[in-house]
Design an enzyme around this catalytic site. Sequence first.
Site, short mmCIF file in Angstrom:
data_model
loop_
_atom_site.label_atom_id
_atom_site.label_comp_id
_atom_site.label_asym_id
_atom_site.label_seq_id
_atom_site.Cartn_x
_atom_site.Cartn_y
_atom_site.Cartn_z
N ARG A 91 66.56 7.61 32.84
CA ARG A 91 65.64 7.43 31.73
C ARG A 91 64.21 7.57 32.26
NH1 ARG A 91 62.83 2.20 29.50
NH2 ARG A 91 61.95 3.11 27.61
N GLY A 213 58.99 -3.81 23.32
CA GLY A 213 58.18 -2.64 22.96
C GLY A 213 58.69 -2.15 21.62
N ARG A 242 51.87 -6.04 23.78
CA ARG A 242 50.92 -4.94 23.53
C ARG A 242 50.26 -5.11 22.17
NH1 ARG A 242 55.34 -0.84 24.83
NH2 ARG A 242 55.53 -0.94 27.10
N ASP A 284 58.08 -13.44 23.47
CA ASP A 284 59.46 -13.33 23.00
C ASP A 284 59.55 -13.73 21.53
OD1 ASP A 284 62.47 -13.31 24.45
OD2 ASP A 284 62.32 -14.32 22.51
N GLY A 334 64.84 -5.67 15.83
CA GLY A 334 65.34 -4.91 14.66
C GLY A 334 66.80 -5.20 14.38
P1 ADP Z 1 62.89 -4.25 25.34
O1 ADP Z 1 61.76 -3.53 24.67
O2 ADP Z 1 62.46 -5.08 26.52
O3 ADP Z 1 64.11 -3.38 25.59
P2 ADP Z 1 64.65 -5.62 23.48
O4 ADP Z 1 65.03 -4.46 22.62
O5 ADP Z 1 65.67 -6.17 24.39
O6 ADP Z 1 63.30 -5.34 24.27
O7 ADP Z 1 64.13 -6.78 22.51
C1 ADP Z 1 63.67 -7.99 22.99
C2 ADP Z 1 63.20 -8.83 21.81
O8 ADP Z 1 64.30 -9.06 20.92
C3 ADP Z 1 62.65 -10.17 22.21
O9 ADP Z 1 61.40 -10.40 21.56
C4 ADP Z 1 63.69 -11.12 21.68
O10 ADP Z 1 63.16 -12.38 21.30
C5 ADP Z 1 64.23 -10.38 20.47
N1 ADP Z 1 65.53 -10.92 20.08
C6 ADP Z 1 66.67 -10.88 20.79
N2 ADP Z 1 67.66 -11.55 20.15
C7 ADP Z 1 67.10 -12.07 19.03
C8 ADP Z 1 67.57 -12.88 17.95
N3 ADP Z 1 68.82 -13.31 17.93
N4 ADP Z 1 66.71 -13.19 16.97
C9 ADP Z 1 65.43 -12.75 16.98
N5 ADP Z 1 64.91 -11.99 17.97
C10 ADP Z 1 65.73 -11.65 18.98
#
Ligand code: ADP
Length: 402
Positions: A91, A213, A242, A284, A334
């Site tokens: 990636r 992100g 960000r 987070d 999402g």
């Molecule tokens: P990255 O961009 O690091 O790949 P991810 O796609 O793993 O990030 O997303 C991380 C975010 O998803 C964090 O802000 C985390 O709090 C949120 N997240 C993960 N699980 C949940 C959940 N059950 N409810 C709400 N937010 C969540």
Amino acid sequence: MKILVVNAGSSSLKYQLIDMDNEQVIAKGLCDKIGLADSNIKHKAGDGREYAAEIAMPTHSEAFEALMYALAESDAKVISSPDEIGAIGHRVVHGGTYFNKSCLVDDDVAEKVDELKELAPLHNHPHYLGIVACTKTFGKDVPQVVVFDTAFHQTMPEKAYIFGLPYEYYEKYAVRRYGAHGTSHKYVSERCADLMGKDKKDLKIVTCHIGNGASITAVDGGICVDTSMGFTPLDGFIMGTRSGGVDPSALTYIANKENITPDQMSDLLNKKSGLLGISGVSSDNRDVSAAAAEGNHRAALANEIQRYQIAKFVGSYIAAMNGVDAIVFTAGIGENDPTLRTEVCKHFGYMGVKIDEEKNLIRGEEVEISTPDSTVKVFIIPTNEELAIAKDTLEIVTNLKK
Ligand code: ADP
């Protein structure tokens, strides 16, 4: 063919070994804290066996050796020899103007990946180190492919990628919108077309990749026509740390007041802003939402701003495409935050978008969360960037052999 997908970050190296005969994950893991005292590997085989160890990893090279040990020799080994790995897919966050599609790695490609570190300071150099570490272990016998987060966005028209700056900076330095998360936007938009049983050429889709992100893309007829991330992954709307888009004059004003350098400003915008900067609690989403539920005003404001800005991007892309057939939510937030999806979709109630709140609670699978009478279909589609990278890698390697 077994394909090793590698995602090298500045202090981490995530990997998945995927069997492309059945698209199953054979093993996955993470080498963490590379360059630090307590560097370690956590590895999990598809059948649940696990291997974890603290191993000195001063550089990505030792991390790569550790992952090869985990795959081929540890208690949780999944292959009997490294020869079983047919190809490696990396990636890469930024492909600049050099790369509009995935390609085979040679010396020139590897150097260009490194050269583009100026555009993605947190990512491209570590990706290069990942390529070097793979080459050291496998020599040139195992083909390596690079898959760029920017490639899917290369179809954007000029009107979407040229900034309102003197044109000379585009000509001199290639300063323009590139976008990011392209592998994810491409994957979920194609899955969306499959789920709708339609040809992607006949669909207008807004894909919302909302993780730490985050970016939103307008996909018209299967190709990207606009996207929220820009020259770097900083543009768009607020993310974990960000800022997203900010009035540029606010930045020059702060820089003058606080006497801060461009590098310090970049740090402020990339690492101290967004959910973290507004809430003062965390980057987070779960922590911020928990603090908001306990009555923390700034945390609630951060959540509110995030959802409002997402809705504005979705709305602007519906206008850009002059319509929309589906809206897709993916990535950590999402896929997992029903409140965010509800709040965003409320903004499109006027045009008949309706969410089934029971379906909206489903997790971990592809699901249509709009009601049957909704004018636009809304989906949760878990992203799978690793599989998308492995598919591109397989295609390029298969064509090599022809
Ligand atoms: P990255 O961009 O690091 O790949 P991810 O796609 O793993 O990030 O997303 C991380 C975010 O998803 C964090 O802000 C985390 O709090 C949120 N997240 C993960 N699980 C949940 C959940 N059950 N409810 C709400 N937010 C969540």
